[in-house]
Design an enzyme around this catalytic site. Structure first.
Site, short mmCIF file in Angstrom:
data_model
loop_
_atom_site.label_atom_id
_atom_site.label_comp_id
_atom_site.label_asym_id
_atom_site.label_seq_id
_atom_site.Cartn_x
_atom_site.Cartn_y
_atom_site.Cartn_z
N PHE A 1 0.79 -1.23 0.00
CA PHE A 1 0.00 0.00 0.00
C PHE A 1 0.83 1.28 0.00
O PHE A 1 0.42 2.29 0.59
CB PHE A 1 -0.97 0.01 1.19
N CYS A 2 1.97 1.28 -0.66
CA CYS A 2 2.85 2.46 -0.70
C CYS A 2 3.15 2.98 0.70
O CYS A 2 3.24 4.18 0.94
CB CYS A 2 2.24 3.57 -1.56
#
Length: 461
Positions: free
Chosen positions: A375-376
């Site tokens: 998720f970055c």
């Protein structure tokens, strides 16, 4: 249904009638549960944009009717966003491409030698711009993941108290985590920053779609968010807040619109007088439709009433958490504990499952779209999963994680004002079936992604 009508269940959004083909045969109404990445556009927003489209024209300095109309629309959108955010009279609202773009813009505007403080738990959009080669920041201090809101405030207070000198300093913090959904103590963190002479920028990408954000009340110096998470189409974002650093910095991009006057300079070259308004950092033809779409979404959420939206979302969060708690081997990820307040963003891992495999099966066999991966927010996921290094590659499909092993990726389900109750119920039922009975289809790894070993093509539009 009228675009302005609030249904008993949710706000009308685009995509509700999309049918997803299933590898097991047939199709089903697609359940979009990946709002944290991009929320579907509100029908109201789409209708407003479509109504404006015939009047599309160039912005600023055009004498024609359409140009004047588009300019008025663009600037009134700026005022609408300022009102939505509770901006102070002297604040500037700059239209950008996204939250990432907004924070990179601010990074480029930092006074030389600025010290930046950021928690390792931030999304990469808030973690990385300050150490980019183009940043004017003098030093970046990355604070460890806190175990609770109070610990976050104490850690920041201690780090700022240890500063040497009284040069400029900036704190960057999220309002709601894009991984756990947990709400951060923004007001208390801002007070700590100001107590030590630092400023604070709020990453509201995950907060603004779910909760009211009031710049003046929170006393933050800047706020950044993206339209595509606020029920508007892709391609526009906002940086709003104090004007002094923005006025003093060179334009983010050099070009038309950012300049007030350009003259030939003696000895060659040109002399430029730059704008001092938000236009200073909006060079080129602006994304009028994007700005108008954000303003339309701001109006729609305000008219719907955040109290009602927040109450409904809290009920959905409670329903999902209760459903996950009933499933064997499911672990919900959290920094602040099970009782922490959160928006509609929940990440989890399941014993014996690769998260990529689980997300692929939810989509291919049940028509449910969730997100899997890191998720970055790689440092945060490693902290939550107890990993300090190693490869972030996905496990082979079907292989899952061995006993005692923790996968370096997770599944994230996220929802909001446009999510029907039945989509949440379908997700819990489908997940329960997969966890208890396993997948009904074979999967393989292709370019790091888990895909059905054989499937069906999407239905023609």
């Amino acid at each position: 249904m009228s675009a302005s009508t609030l249904t008993p269940a949710c706000l009308p959004v685009l995509g509700r009638e999309v049918r997803a083909p299933l590898v097991t045969g047939g199709d089903v109404e697609y359940a979009a549960l990946d709002y944290a990445a991009s929320a579907p556009a509100l029908q109201r927003v789409w209708d407003d944009v479509a109504a404006y489209a015939p009047y599309y024209g160039s912005v600023h300095r055009g004498a024609g009717y359409l140009s004047q109309l588009s300019t008025e629309l663009f600037e009134s959108s700026r005022a609408t966003v300022a009102d939505f955010l509770g901006c102070r009279p002297d604040d500037q609202v700059v239209f950008t491409r996204s939250t990432t773009d907004s924070l990179n813009l601010l990074a480029s505007a930092l006074p030389p030698g600025t010290e930046v403080y950021v928690f390792e738990t931030e999304h990469h959009a808030a973690l990385l711009p300050w150490q980019h080669d183009g940043s004017a920041a003098g030093r970046v201090t990355v604070l460890a993941a806190p175990a609770g809101p109070g610990q976050a405030v104490a850690a920041l207070d201690s780090a700022l108290a240890a500063r040497v000198g009284d040069g400029p300093a900036l704190v960057c913090v999220t309002g709601a985590s894009n991984v756990t959904g947990e709400l951060w103590p923004v007001r208390e963190l801002t007070a700590a920053a100001h107590r030590h002479g630092a400023r604070l920028v709020l990453d509201a990408a995950q907060l603004a779609p779910h909760h009211p954000v009031d710049v003046a009340d929170l006393d933050v110096d800047w706020v950044a968010f993206s339209g595509h998470k606020l029920y508007a189409p892709f391609g526009a974002g906002v940086l709003a807040g104090r004007a002094d650093w923005l006025r003093a910095a060179p334009p983010y991009l050099a070009g038309g619109g950012a300049s007030r006057r350009v003259l030939r300079a003696e000895g060659g070259g040109v002399d430029v007088e730059w704008q001092t308004t938000a236009a200073r950092h909006e060079a080129g033809s602006p994304n009028v439709i994007g700005a108008y779409a954000i303003a339309s979404a701001c109006k729609a959420l305000t008219e719907a009433g955040f109290d009602a939206l927040v109450a409904r979302e809290r009920a959905l969060v409670a329903r999902v958490l209760a459903g996950l708690a009933e499933l064997p081997g499911v672990r919900v990820l959290s920094l602040f504990g099970a009782d922490a307040a959160r928006v509609g963003v929940i990440s989890f891992v399941v014993d014996g499952w690769s998260s990529s495999h689980l997300a692929a099966a939810l989509s291919a066999e049940h028509g449910i779209g969730v997100r899997d991966g890191l998720f970055c927010a790689h440092p945060l996921l490693r902290a939550l999963l107890g990993e300090t290094g190693g490869s972030a590659e996905y496990a082979e499909c079907g292989g899952g994680a061995g006993d005692g092993e923790r996968p370096l990726n997770a599944v994230r389900v996220s929802f909001g004002a446009g999510t029907p109750d039945e989509h949440v119920d379908r997700f819990l039922a489908a997940l329960g079936s997969l966890v208890r009975d396993g997948a009904r289809w074979s999967y393989r790894t292709v370019d790091g992604r888990c895909v059905p070993a054989s499937g069906v093509a999407p239905a023609a539009a």
